[in-house]
Design a protein around this motif. Structure first.
Motif, PDB file in Angstrom:
ATOM      1  N   LEU A  98      -4.788  -9.072 -65.779  1.00  0.00           N
ATOM      2  CA  LEU A  98      -3.400  -8.948 -66.224  1.00  0.00           C
ATOM      3  C   LEU A  98      -3.329  -8.996 -67.745  1.00  0.00           C
ATOM      4  O   LEU A  98      -3.928  -9.861 -68.375  1.00  0.00           O
ATOM      5  CB  LEU A  98      -2.562 -10.073 -65.621  1.00  0.00           C
ATOM      6  N   SER A 132       1.190  -4.458 -70.627  1.00  0.00           N
ATOM      7  CA  SER A 132       0.458  -3.358 -69.994  1.00  0.00           C
ATOM      8  C   SER A 132       0.765  -3.341 -68.497  1.00  0.00           C
ATOM      9  O   SER A 132       1.293  -2.371 -67.970  1.00  0.00           O
ATOM     10  CB  SER A 132      -1.040  -3.516 -70.236  1.00  0.00           C
ATOM     11  N   ASN A 133       0.448  -4.447 -67.820  1.00  0.00           N
ATOM     12  CA  ASN A 133       0.773  -4.585 -66.401  1.00  0.00           C
ATOM     13  C   ASN A 133       1.394  -5.946 -66.093  1.00  0.00           C
ATOM     14  O   ASN A 133       1.552  -6.312 -64.944  1.00  0.00           O
ATOM     15  CB  ASN A 133      -0.464  -4.332 -65.531  1.00  0.00           C
ATOM     16  N   ALA A 173       6.744   1.167 -65.203  1.00  0.00           N
ATOM     17  CA  ALA A 173       5.386   1.193 -64.655  1.00  0.00           C
ATOM     18  C   ALA A 173       5.423   1.136 -63.130  1.00  0.00           C
ATOM     19  O   ALA A 173       6.272   0.459 -62.549  1.00  0.00           O
ATOM     20  CB  ALA A 173       4.579   0.025 -65.211  1.00  0.00           C
ATOM     21  N   SER A 196       2.883   0.031 -61.217  1.00  0.00           N
ATOM     22  CA  SER A 196       2.123  -1.115 -60.728  1.00  0.00           C
ATOM     23  C   SER A 196       2.108  -2.189 -61.808  1.00  0.00           C
ATOM     24  O   SER A 196       1.490  -2.016 -62.856  1.00  0.00           O
ATOM     25  CB  SER A 196       0.691  -0.689 -60.381  1.00  0.00           C
ATOM     26  N   CYS A 197       2.823  -3.299 -61.554  1.00  0.00           N
ATOM     27  CA  CYS A 197       2.903  -4.357 -62.559  1.00  0.00           C
ATOM     28  C   CYS A 197       3.440  -5.642 -61.936  1.00  0.00           C
ATOM     29  O   CYS A 197       3.868  -5.659 -60.787  1.00  0.00           O
ATOM     30  CB  CYS A 197       3.789  -3.933 -63.723  1.00  0.00           C
ATOM     31  N   THR A 253       6.279  -8.400 -57.969  1.00  0.00           N
ATOM     32  CA  THR A 253       5.083  -7.554 -57.957  1.00  0.00           C
ATOM     33  C   THR A 253       5.512  -6.167 -57.523  1.00  0.00           C
ATOM     34  O   THR A 253       6.083  -5.993 -56.452  1.00  0.00           O
ATOM     35  CB  THR A 253       4.023  -8.102 -56.982  1.00  0.00           C
ATOM     36  N   ASN A 273       4.306  -2.239 -56.834  1.00  0.00           N
ATOM     37  CA  ASN A 273       3.126  -1.430 -56.561  1.00  0.00           C
ATOM     38  C   ASN A 273       3.485  -0.312 -55.585  1.00  0.00           C
ATOM     39  O   ASN A 273       4.329  -0.519 -54.717  1.00  0.00           O
ATOM     40  CB  ASN A 273       2.021  -2.319 -55.977  1.00  0.00           C
TER      41      ASN A 273
END
Length: 135
Positions: free
Chosen positions: A30, A34-35, A44, A46-47, A73, A75
């Protein structure tokens, strides 16, 4: 980032090694911005997003607070979002290394939202209370 409950959670999660259960389930470490994000869910796909919210009242002496944090979360895979969130719950519940208090999961399993606008990502949510944060 200011020293808030969200920032302390962010620092803890960003410091997890790649071998941790959370990073293993996610498939990567992590990294903030960024994520791993605070307060606002990014575009994003996926983060993980850490969102602080009000908890119980402070102690009568005014020297302790009980803040809460929601972790989202996001995804494309519901399975992965759920597994990562369950690992967050398993890792954070009862943990006294995240901050000056002790973290307790408010629920024992993720809250799951299957469909996002446009169907691009799935959400799994967990909520935590930090007991007795000393000021």
């Amino acid at each position: 980032m200011a020293n808030t409950v969200a920032s302390v959670f962010i620092d803890y999660l960003a410091g997890l090694p790649a071998t941790s259960n959370i990073c293993s389930e996610l498939g990567t470490t992590l990294t903030f911005s960024s994520n791993l994000f605070a307060w606002v869910e990014p575009d994003a796909t996926s983060c993980i997003v850490v969102i602080p919210y009000g908890g119980g009242p402070p102690s009568k002496e005014g020297d302790r607070q009980n803040p809460r944090v929601q972790i989202v979360t996001k995804n494309p895979s519901m399975h992965k979002a759920t597994k990562v969130t369950q690992e967050l719950i398993n890792t954070l519940h009862g943990n006294d290394k995240v901050c000056k208090g002790k973290v307790f999961a408010i629920q024992s399993s993720p809250i799951v939202f299957d469909v996002r606008e446009g169907g691009e990502s799935k959400l799994a949510i967990s909520n935590y209370e930090v007991k007795h944060v000393k000021l």
